[in-house]
Design an enzyme around this catalytic site. Structure first.
Site, PDB file in Angstrom:
ATOM      1  N   HIS A 340      -1.086   4.617  -4.900  1.00 51.36           N
ATOM      2  CA  HIS A 340      -0.613   5.899  -4.121  1.00 51.36           C
ATOM      3  C   HIS A 340      -0.462   5.374  -2.548  1.00 51.36           C
ATOM      4  O   HIS A 340      -0.531   4.428  -2.343  1.00 51.36           O
ATOM      5  CB  HIS A 340      -1.209   7.231  -4.701  1.00 51.36           C
ATOM      6  CG  HIS A 340      -1.238   7.229  -5.972  1.00 51.36           C
ATOM      7  ND1 HIS A 340       0.100   7.828  -6.860  1.00 51.36           N
ATOM      8  CD2 HIS A 340      -2.147   7.198  -6.967  1.00 51.36           C
ATOM      9  CE1 HIS A 340      -0.413   7.609  -8.127  1.00 51.36           C
ATOM     10  NE2 HIS A 340      -1.410   7.319  -8.102  1.00 51.36           N
ATOM     11  N   GLU A 355      -5.952  12.015  -4.450  1.00 58.79           N
ATOM     12  CA  GLU A 355      -6.419  10.792  -5.072  1.00 58.79           C
ATOM     13  C   GLU A 355      -6.230   9.641  -3.933  1.00 58.79           C
ATOM     14  O   GLU A 355      -6.952   8.518  -3.934  1.00 58.79           O
ATOM     15  CB  GLU A 355      -5.687  10.819  -6.375  1.00 58.79           C
ATOM     16  CG  GLU A 355      -5.941   9.298  -7.005  1.00 58.79           C
ATOM     17  CD  GLU A 355      -5.213   8.809  -7.992  1.00 58.79           C
ATOM     18  OE1 GLU A 355      -5.093   7.815  -8.610  1.00 58.79           O
ATOM     19  OE2 GLU A 355      -4.042   9.698  -8.363  1.00 58.79           O
ATOM     20  N   HIS A 409      -7.808   3.857  -9.002  1.00 64.84           N
ATOM     21  CA  HIS A 409      -7.234   5.139  -9.400  1.00 64.84           C
ATOM     22  C   HIS A 409      -8.184   5.953  -9.326  1.00 64.84           C
ATOM     23  O   HIS A 409      -9.638   5.617  -9.766  1.00 64.84           O
ATOM     24  CB  HIS A 409      -6.078   5.175 -10.221  1.00 64.84           C
ATOM     25  CG  HIS A 409      -4.901   4.283  -9.986  1.00 64.84           C
ATOM     26  ND1 HIS A 409      -3.773   5.105  -9.385  1.00 64.84           N
ATOM     27  CD2 HIS A 409      -4.526   2.963  -9.849  1.00 64.84           C
ATOM     28  CE1 HIS A 409      -2.895   4.069  -9.191  1.00 64.84           C
ATOM     29  NE2 HIS A 409      -3.329   2.963  -9.510  1.00 64.84           N
ATOM     30  N   GLU A 473      -9.475   3.978 -13.421  1.00 68.35           N
ATOM     31  CA  GLU A 473      -9.568   5.218 -13.472  1.00 68.35           C
ATOM     32  C   GLU A 473     -11.034   5.704 -13.187  1.00 68.35           C
ATOM     33  O   GLU A 473     -11.795   5.722 -14.260  1.00 68.35           O
ATOM     34  CB  GLU A 473      -8.875   6.082 -14.683  1.00 68.35           C
ATOM     35  CG  GLU A 473      -7.244   5.853 -14.881  1.00 68.35           C
ATOM     36  CD  GLU A 473      -6.517   6.596 -13.858  1.00 68.35           C
ATOM     37  OE1 GLU A 473      -6.982   6.970 -12.810  1.00 68.35           O
ATOM     38  OE2 GLU A 473      -5.212   6.559 -13.983  1.00 68.35           O
TER      39      GLU A 473
END
Length: 510
Positions: A340, A355, A409, A473
């Protein structure tokens, strides 16, 4: 007597106000003027004045340095300027000029001050076929002939100045600079990309390397150095910013943006802008703390995509070499991807954390650790709050022929539930499965959160990369316990070390 006293008061007030008014409308400064990258010889006595946004230059300077024929008619207070097939007449304090017999309106008329006549440099230069831009930060005027490419500076250069869809821009040329985004005599001009132009999708700086990701037509950069202060200037002709890069906003000619850079002793800052709309040109300026050599690597893989790298770690010509900028000498190439960024915050945490901030914090820590590994060269897809498309992240790794790709992430349930928690790692291809297993074992222990295992996932960045690639993650920031852990410095340090340890084990590096 009271009436006379009041009139005297008014008179004294007017005397005080007149100098202030003149000071507000015109200011003098030691302004530099450059023609095709070389500074013109302007004597210290020849003051360059900024009058309401118009740069006024003594007309003798134009004649001596630009090769124009100039004459001054004392009786009519007119300046006559000619070159080739163009001739013009400008009169002191008159807003109407004559160009080849036709009347043209001026924003600012010629001025006569202490027997020195000054004329608006933009008007005169553009009528003679020159492009003009103004750099407010460096107090510099840049004149460019239509056919002249930027060249190596002679030691006196300066900084930067950052298709169209109908209706077109009405001015013959609109240029700006990354310092103040102002086009002399007018505000920023809004443009949108047109078909046939290359579009910039991402700009990032990592490991002393500027990386520019493009799509569309092939881009042939013009890279050159300037000084005062020292800079590396990158001009990208026939190029605009993509709407995605701009967050859906149209590019404004002269609108300045800056890429935050810290921790690099060579670089002070990086700024960029849509330098001009006709022709469309993006300019990126690496502002240096001292003179620095560089090398340029331009990877155009066809009509649809490209990656430009300006490497401050290398020396040599600005011509694109054949070898890649990282790797070699037995070193492994690792690409670390902070997911991102910028207008894409990723998921939002229980306490409104973002995040993208977690991803970048860990990626930077991984980079600091990898910098101490002599057997590894690494690249961060982004080193600040920058947006890159998923395809551009994968392309960076593919163009570098990387050995490993790791995307960082944090997870979320996507609803108001806070129950989900734990660490998981994804791979998409069988070739990536072992990397996922090794890295996950390290990262899961480092977070101290629930071990959700490593598993198949069809994510773009691990599907489109050609080397072993995983997506981590680290935890669920929608879960308050996971969020608190992931945003603690100690856990972030532990995750970064775990990622490095996993990469080293997978690559067989002690």
């Amino acid at each position: 007597m009271k009436k006379i006293g009041f009139l005297l008061f008014l008179l004294s007030l007017l005397i005080l106000l007149v100098p202030l008014q003149n000071q507000a409308s015109a200011s003098e400064a030691r302004v530099h003027i450059f023609l095709d990258g070389s500074e013109l010889n302007v004597s210290k006595d020849a003051k360059v004045t900024n009058v309401n946004g118009s740069i006024m230059v003594p007309f003798r300077v134009i004649g001596e340095n630009l090769g124009f024929d100039v004459k001054w008619e004392q009786k009519s207070k007119k300046v006559l300027i000619s070159k080739d097939k163009t001739s013009m007449e400008l009169a002191v304090n008159q807003k109407n000029a004559t160009v080849n017999g036709k009347k043209v309106k001026l924003d600012t008329p010629p001025l006569l001050d202490k027997n020195i006549v000054s004329v608006p440099v933009r008007f005169v230069s553009e009528q003679m076929g020159l492009r003009v831009s103004w750099d407010n930060a460096d107090k510099a005027v840049y004149l460019t002939t239509a056919e002249a490419p930027p060249a190596k500076d002679n030691g006196t250069g300066a900084g930067a100045g950052d298709v169209p869809v109908p209706p077109p821009v009405t001015r013959p040329d609109s240029t700006g600079n990354p310092s103040d985004g102002q086009d002399e005599g007018t505000g920023p001009v809004t443009t949108t990309p047109a078909a046939g132009q290359a579009l910039i999708n991402g700009i990032s700086f990592s490991e002393n390397r500027l990386m520019v990701s493009t799509q569309g037509g092939a881009v042939t950069p013009k890279v050159f150095t300037m000084s005062g202060p020292d800079r590396v200037v990158v001009d990208l002709p026939n190029t605009s910013f993509s709407p995605d890069f701009l967050g859906g906003q149209a590019a404004g000619v002269g609108n300045q943006s800056e890429l935050e850079v810290s921790g690099y002793p060579d670089v002070s800052k990086i700024r960029y802008s849509q330098f001009s709309s006709n022709p469309a040109t993006v300019r990126i300026v690496i502002v240096l703390n001292y003179a620095k050599d560089y090398a340029v690597y331009n990877e155009n893989e066809g009509p649809d995509s490209g990656l430009l790298i300006v490497d401050l770690n290398k020396t040599g010509s600005a011509e694109p070499p054949v070898t890649p900028p990282v790797g070699g000498n037995g070193k492994k190439v690792v690409v670390i991807d902070a997911g991102h960024g910028d207008q894409d915050p990723g998921t939002t945490g229980y306490s409104k954390t973002k995040e993208k901030d977690f991803n970048l914090a860990v990626a930077l820590k991984v980079g600091q650790l990898l910098a101490n590994e002599p057997g590894i060269d690494y690249v961060l897809t982004r080193s600040d709050d920058t947006y890159l498309k998923l395809a551009e992240r994968a392309k960076i790794a593919n163009d570098l022929n990387a050995d490993v790709f790791v995307s960082i992430h944090a997870n979320s349930t996507g609803d108001k539930s806070t129950a989900a928690n734990g660490t998981e790692t994804y791979y998409q291809r069988d070739a990536s499965k072992e990397l996922a297993r090794v890295i996950h074992n390290y990262v899961s222990k480092a977070t101290g959160l629930k071990d959700r295992g490593y598993k198949y996932g069809n994510f773009h960045v691990i599907r489109e990369t050609k080397m072993p690639a995983v997506l981590i993650e680290s935890g669920f920031i929608s879960n308050p316990k996971d969020e608190a852990a992931l945003f603690s410095e100690s856990v972030q340090n532990a995750i970064a070390q775990a990622i490095v340890d996993g990469i080293k084990e997978y690559l067989g590096i002690q």
